[in-house]
Write an enzyme that holds these catalytic residues in place. Structure first.
Site, PDB file in Angstrom:
ATOM      1  N   GLY A   1       0.822  -1.210   0.000  1.00 11.84           N
ATOM      2  CA  GLY A   1       0.000   0.000   0.000  1.00 11.84           C
ATOM      3  C   GLY A   1       0.855   1.259   0.000  1.00 11.84           C
ATOM      4  O   GLY A   1       2.083   1.198  -0.112  1.00 11.84           O
ATOM      5  N   PHE A   2       0.182   2.373   0.136  1.00  9.89           N
ATOM      6  CA  PHE A   2       0.849   3.685   0.096  1.00  9.89           C
ATOM      7  C   PHE A   2       1.922   3.796   1.193  1.00  9.89           C
ATOM      8  O   PHE A   2       3.122   3.919   0.902  1.00  9.89           O
ATOM      9  CB  PHE A   2      -0.246   4.757   0.231  1.00  9.89           C
ATOM     10  CG  PHE A   2       0.202   6.120   0.615  1.00  9.89           C
ATOM     11  CD1 PHE A   2       1.229   6.769  -0.066  1.00  9.89           C
ATOM     12  CD2 PHE A   2      -0.438   6.803   1.663  1.00  9.89           C
ATOM     13  CE1 PHE A   2       1.623   8.054   0.291  1.00  9.89           C
ATOM     14  CE2 PHE A   2      -0.062   8.084   2.015  1.00  9.89           C
ATOM     15  CZ  PHE A   2       0.975   8.705   1.344  1.00  9.89           C
TER      16      PHE A   2
ATOM     17  N   ASP B   1       0.622  -8.900   1.686  1.00  6.56           N
ATOM     18  CA  ASP B   1      -0.449  -8.044   1.140  1.00  6.56           C
ATOM     19  C   ASP B   1      -1.432  -8.911   0.358  1.00  6.56           C
ATOM     20  O   ASP B   1      -1.020  -9.868  -0.308  1.00  6.56           O
ATOM     21  CB  ASP B   1       0.154  -6.978   0.216  1.00  6.56           C
ATOM     22  CG  ASP B   1      -0.698  -5.718   0.182  1.00  6.56           C
ATOM     23  OD1 ASP B   1      -0.231  -4.673   0.644  1.00  6.56           O
ATOM     24  OD2 ASP B   1      -1.853  -5.803  -0.292  1.00  6.56           O
TER      25      ASP B   1
ATOM     26  N   GLY C   1      -3.609  -2.454  -2.194  1.00  6.86           N
ATOM     27  CA  GLY C   1      -2.193  -2.282  -2.539  1.00  6.86           C
ATOM     28  C   GLY C   1      -1.967  -2.591  -4.012  1.00  6.86           C
ATOM     29  O   GLY C   1      -2.796  -3.235  -4.664  1.00  6.86           O
TER      30      GLY C   1
ATOM     31  N   ASP D   1      -3.920 -12.851   2.990  1.00  6.69           N
ATOM     32  CA  ASP D   1      -4.740 -11.995   3.831  1.00  6.69           C
ATOM     33  C   ASP D   1      -4.267 -12.087   5.274  1.00  6.69           C
ATOM     34  O   ASP D   1      -4.061 -13.185   5.791  1.00  6.69           O
ATOM     35  CB  ASP D   1      -6.188 -12.497   3.733  1.00  6.69           C
ATOM     36  CG  ASP D   1      -7.159 -11.457   4.226  1.00  6.69           C
ATOM     37  OD1 ASP D   1      -7.987 -11.021   3.418  1.00  6.69           O
ATOM     38  OD2 ASP D   1      -7.082 -11.085   5.411  1.00  6.69           O
TER      39      ASP D   1
ATOM     40  N   TYR E   1     -14.527   0.465  10.285  1.00 11.65           N
ATOM     41  CA  TYR E   1     -13.121   0.866  10.363  1.00 11.65           C
ATOM     42  C   TYR E   1     -12.769   1.274  11.802  1.00 11.65           C
ATOM     43  O   TYR E   1     -11.827   0.764  12.399  1.00 11.65           O
ATOM     44  CB  TYR E   1     -12.892   2.023   9.394  1.00 11.65           C
ATOM     45  CG  TYR E   1     -11.458   2.453   9.241  1.00 11.65           C
ATOM     46  CD1 TYR E   1     -10.558   1.691   8.507  1.00 11.65           C
ATOM     47  CD2 TYR E   1     -10.999   3.626   9.827  1.00 11.65           C
ATOM     48  CE1 TYR E   1      -9.242   2.095   8.360  1.00 11.65           C
ATOM     49  CE2 TYR E   1      -9.687   4.036   9.682  1.00 11.65           C
ATOM     50  CZ  TYR E   1      -8.813   3.272   8.947  1.00 11.65           C
ATOM     51  OH  TYR E   1      -7.507   3.677   8.794  1.00 11.65           O
TER      52      TYR E   1
ATOM     53  N   LYS F   1     -10.276  -0.645  14.451  1.00 13.89           N
ATOM     54  CA  LYS F   1      -9.073   0.014  14.984  1.00 13.89           C
ATOM     55  C   LYS F   1      -9.121   0.036  16.518  1.00 13.89           C
ATOM     56  O   LYS F   1      -8.114  -0.193  17.186  1.00 13.89           O
ATOM     57  CB  LYS F   1      -8.943   1.442  14.429  1.00 13.89           C
ATOM     58  CG  LYS F   1      -8.667   1.509  12.926  1.00 13.89           C
ATOM     59  CD  LYS F   1      -7.306   0.945  12.569  1.00 13.89           C
ATOM     60  CE  LYS F   1      -6.990   1.017  11.084  1.00 13.89           C
ATOM     61  NZ  LYS F   1      -5.813   0.215  10.704  1.00 13.89           N
TER      62      LYS F   1
ATOM     63  N   THR G   1      -2.547  11.484   5.743  1.00 16.84           N
ATOM     64  CA  THR G   1      -1.200  11.501   5.170  1.00 16.84           C
ATOM     65  C   THR G   1      -1.335  11.482   3.645  1.00 16.84           C
ATOM     66  O   THR G   1      -2.278  10.902   3.114  1.00 16.84           O
ATOM     67  CB  THR G   1      -0.418  10.269   5.664  1.00 16.84           C
ATOM     68  OG1 THR G   1      -0.397  10.304   7.097  1.00 16.84           O
ATOM     69  CG2 THR G   1       1.013  10.252   5.157  1.00 16.84           C
TER      70      THR G   1
END
Ligand code: UDP
Length: 336
Positions: free
Chosen positions: A34-35, A55, A60, A80, A168, A172, A198
């Site tokens: 990913g980023f 990943d 990604g 995964d 999400y 988290k 970001t």
């Protein structure tokens, strides 16, 4: 081949760290394509670590890491994290695997919850077995729509456990609780960072994956209107990727973060409308704006209090929005 903006970025991060810290260490980076994950892979490979990138390519991209395949100290596992099986001994584990774009994770709520619960559990079990240092990529999202801005780590959050963003947020939050449980119960060296918005090269701007600044850049390059949600008065604080990666590597290499949670993000708050204006300055012309309804649950303000991370790690962002946005625009411009 690695782009020259990214390679310059990585060189600047690498120069900050003494090579002994990571040399020959076994490192797992989940979400490594990913980023943020791919910047981490790149930097740690250059710092001499033996890097395993895990990943499932849900968000990604192979192109973020394919130039690393020729390196002896880089390995990709396609899979995964929620089905992660224990592997050879690891010194450091970075858990970054998760969908992160609100439009995208709302389409895959179950997968998002599993990556941030079952995935965390499996990694923590491996860390306990190996006595690894493990770091969790949590998010500013756990503060929800905060009443206290800039928001410190001890703010308890104003979030919905059933709203569209809950898959999400609650994932988290569950992971944070699990990381703390392993720390308290087993003495595991677990660390939590709460990442605020970001941006930089490789931040996806396409379709459901797109985040606001990269979407605006692609819209500008495609001659389209910038899509502002609501009246654009909601705020975010944008951190350039090199500053974030430096903060992450400081957090995993400094024992003061053992059992701690820290905010990592830019303390410069800006409205979405003003960030659209900033982009127009960089593009050098006025761009049309189209207004769309504000998504449900969209936080009104978001900005970190960074006193704790300054004290613990002497970290604060160095790249301002003009400089970072210019580089990001240039990177996208060369690719379209
Ligand atoms: N946003 C916008 N236009 C877009 C995409 C996003 O105005 O095309 C707004 C969105 O409503 C939010 C902010 O920009 O207030 C940041 O959105 P993003 O999806 O980047 O991440 P978030 O901070 O909401 O997780």
């Amino acid at each position: 081949m690695i782009d020259k903006i990214i390679s310059g970025d990585v060189t600047s991060i690498v120069s900050y760290f003494s090579p002994e810290i990571f040399r020959d260490k076994n490192v797992l980076i989940t979400g490594g394509a990913g980023f943020i994950g791919s910047y981490l892979c790149e930097t740690l490979v250059q710092l001499g670590a033996t890097v395993v990138c895990l990943d499932n390519f849900s968000t990604g991209l192979t192109e973020n890491i394919d130039h690393l395949f020729s390196k002896k100290n880089f390995q990709l596992i396609t899979g995964d994290v929620s089905k992660y099986e224990n592997r050879e001994k690891l010194d450091y584990i970075f858990h970054f695997a998760s969908r992160a774009s609100p439009d995208d994770y709302q389409l895959y709520p179950v997968e998002t919850l599993l990556a941030n619960s079952q995935g965390s559990y499996r990694l923590l079990e491996q860390a306990r077995k190996d006595d690894s240092i493990i770091l969790f990529a949590s998010s500013s999202e756990i503060y929800g729509n905060p009443d206290v801005v800039p928001t410190p780590e001890d703010y308890l959050g104003k979030v919905s456990s059933i709203g569209p963003r809950s898959c999400y947020v609650e994932g988290k939050k569950f992971s944070e609780a699990l990381f703390m449980a392993y720390h308290r119960k087993y003495g595991l060296d677990s660390r939590i960072i709460r990442i605020f918005n970001t941006y930089g090269p490789r931040l996806r701007g396409d379709g459901l994956y797109g985040r606001v600044l990269s979407r605006f850049i692609l819209q500008a390059l495609g001659g389209k209107d910038l899509t502002v949600y609501g009246d654009g008065s909601q705020t975010r604080s944008f951190c350039y990727v090199t500053d974030l990666i430096q903060g992450i590597l400081l957090a995993i290499s400094n024992g003061k973060v053992n059992g701690e949670v820290i905010n990592l993000g830019s303390p410069s708050e800006i409205t979405i409308m003003d960030s659209a204006m900033k982009l127009m300055e960089i593009v050098g012309r006025k761009l049309n704006i189209s207004f769309y309804p504000l998504p449900e649950d969209d936080p009104k303000r978001r900005c970190p209090e960074i006193r704790k991370v300054k004290e613990l790690l002497n970290w604060e962002p160095r790249v301002n929005l003009e400089e970072g946005l210019k580089k990001t625009f240039e990177w996208f411009n060369r690719r379209v």
